[in-house]
Design a protein around this motif. Structure first.
Motif, PDB file in Angstrom:
ATOM      1  N   GLU A  88       2.301  -5.491   1.365  1.00  0.00           N
ATOM      2  CA  GLU A  88       1.218  -5.172   2.296  1.00  0.00           C
ATOM      3  C   GLU A  88       1.668  -4.113   3.309  1.00  0.00           C
ATOM      4  O   GLU A  88       0.930  -3.176   3.612  1.00  0.00           O
ATOM      5  CB  GLU A  88       0.728  -6.401   3.047  1.00  0.00           C
ATOM      6  CG  GLU A  88      -0.390  -6.044   4.013  1.00  0.00           C
ATOM      7  CD  GLU A  88      -0.873  -7.188   4.880  1.00  0.00           C
ATOM      8  OE1 GLU A  88      -1.834  -6.945   5.631  1.00  0.00           O
ATOM      9  OE2 GLU A  88      -0.293  -8.287   4.840  1.00  0.00           O
ATOM     10  N   TRP A 132      -3.555 -10.118   3.995  1.00  0.00           N
ATOM     11  CA  TRP A 132      -3.477 -10.425   2.575  1.00  0.00           C
ATOM     12  C   TRP A 132      -3.163 -11.914   2.387  1.00  0.00           C
ATOM     13  O   TRP A 132      -2.403 -12.495   3.164  1.00  0.00           O
ATOM     14  CB  TRP A 132      -2.385  -9.594   1.923  1.00  0.00           C
ATOM     15  CG  TRP A 132      -2.733  -8.144   1.750  1.00  0.00           C
ATOM     16  CD1 TRP A 132      -3.683  -7.423   2.394  1.00  0.00           C
ATOM     17  CD2 TRP A 132      -2.099  -7.238   0.857  1.00  0.00           C
ATOM     18  NE1 TRP A 132      -3.687  -6.123   1.965  1.00  0.00           N
ATOM     19  CE2 TRP A 132      -2.716  -5.978   1.023  1.00  0.00           C
ATOM     20  CE3 TRP A 132      -1.062  -7.359  -0.053  1.00  0.00           C
ATOM     21  CZ2 TRP A 132      -2.338  -4.861   0.296  1.00  0.00           C
ATOM     22  CZ3 TRP A 132      -0.686  -6.242  -0.783  1.00  0.00           C
ATOM     23  CH2 TRP A 132      -1.325  -5.011  -0.605  1.00  0.00           C
ATOM     24  N   TYR A 157       1.668  -0.778   1.624  1.00  0.00           N
ATOM     25  CA  TYR A 157       0.284  -0.336   1.442  1.00  0.00           C
ATOM     26  C   TYR A 157      -0.284   0.178   2.772  1.00  0.00           C
ATOM     27  O   TYR A 157      -0.926   1.229   2.818  1.00  0.00           O
ATOM     28  CB  TYR A 157      -0.589  -1.473   0.904  1.00  0.00           C
ATOM     29  CG  TYR A 157      -2.050  -1.104   0.895  1.00  0.00           C
ATOM     30  CD1 TYR A 157      -2.572  -0.323  -0.128  1.00  0.00           C
ATOM     31  CD2 TYR A 157      -2.889  -1.486   1.942  1.00  0.00           C
ATOM     32  CE1 TYR A 157      -3.912   0.059  -0.125  1.00  0.00           C
ATOM     33  CE2 TYR A 157      -4.220  -1.102   1.953  1.00  0.00           C
ATOM     34  CZ  TYR A 157      -4.726  -0.342   0.923  1.00  0.00           C
ATOM     35  OH  TYR A 157      -6.037   0.042   0.936  1.00  0.00           O
ATOM     36  N   ASN A 158      -0.049  -0.549   3.860  1.00  0.00           N
ATOM     37  CA  ASN A 158      -0.559  -0.139   5.169  1.00  0.00           C
ATOM     38  C   ASN A 158       0.033   1.202   5.602  1.00  0.00           C
ATOM     39  O   ASN A 158      -0.666   2.036   6.189  1.00  0.00           O
ATOM     40  CB  ASN A 158      -0.277  -1.211   6.216  1.00  0.00           C
ATOM     41  CG  ASN A 158      -1.120  -2.451   6.013  1.00  0.00           C
ATOM     42  OD1 ASN A 158      -2.144  -2.424   5.340  1.00  0.00           O
ATOM     43  ND2 ASN A 158      -0.676  -3.552   6.579  1.00  0.00           N
ATOM     44  N   ARG A 174       0.476 -13.777   2.783  1.00  0.00           N
ATOM     45  CA  ARG A 174       1.352 -12.875   3.553  1.00  0.00           C
ATOM     46  C   ARG A 174       2.315 -13.638   4.454  1.00  0.00           C
ATOM     47  O   ARG A 174       3.473 -13.276   4.590  1.00  0.00           O
ATOM     48  CB  ARG A 174       0.514 -11.919   4.395  1.00  0.00           C
ATOM     49  CG  ARG A 174       1.385 -10.997   5.236  1.00  0.00           C
ATOM     50  CD  ARG A 174       0.524 -10.055   6.063  1.00  0.00           C
ATOM     51  NE  ARG A 174       1.367  -9.231   6.883  1.00  0.00           N
ATOM     52  CZ  ARG A 174       1.685  -9.507   8.143  1.00  0.00           C
ATOM     53  NH1 ARG A 174       1.199 -10.572   8.719  1.00  0.00           N
ATOM     54  NH2 ARG A 174       2.464  -8.712   8.823  1.00  0.00           N
TER      55      ARG A 174
END
Length: 130
Positions: free
Chosen positions: A20, A7, A23-24, A10
């Motif tokens: 991130e 991202w 989300y992962n 990041r």
């Protein structure tokens, strides 16, 4: 395709890094990565069997997902060993209390446990004899 693209920002923003990571984690659960791991392990085992190569799966993380994969290996007749260490909290096996990565000390323990498994199960001598 699910190729990883970092991202933007990041590496410069703790907030972006945190979002991130969350989300992962969600994406991994959604895609059932455990099933993919099992399929990959089975495919590697098949290739190793065809080429008369010893194959051992070593679990290095002390969590449910690792135990599930090792259990799967056992059910499929795939050699496996749990060499994991508890890296949670203020574990002496971590690089730093705020970093979940294993220290050099932890890596020495991993290596010793794996070496002991390989030699006690004659995996090392089998590989040398071939």
């Amino acid at each position: 395709n699910s190729f990883y693209t970092e991202w933007p920002l990041r590496r410069y923003s703790a907030l972006v890094n945190y979002v991130e990571n969350k989300y992962n984690d969600w994406d991994e659960r959604r895609r059932d990565s455990q099933m993919a791991t099992k399929k990959i392990i089975s495919a590697i085992k098949e290739v190793c069997d065809k080429s008369d190569i010893s194959f051992v799966v070593a679990g290095i993380s002390d969590h449910h997902e690792t135990r599930e994969v090792l259990s799967y290996c056992k059910s499929q007749g795939i050699q496996n060993v749990d060499i994991s260490l508890n890296l949670s909290g203020e574990s002496i096996y971590r690089i730093h209390k705020n970093d979940g990565h294993p220290s050099a000390f932890a890596h020495r323990i991993y290596a010793k446990r794996l070496y002991n498994y390989l030699t006690n199960n004659k995996v090392v001598s089998q590989a040398i004899d071939k």
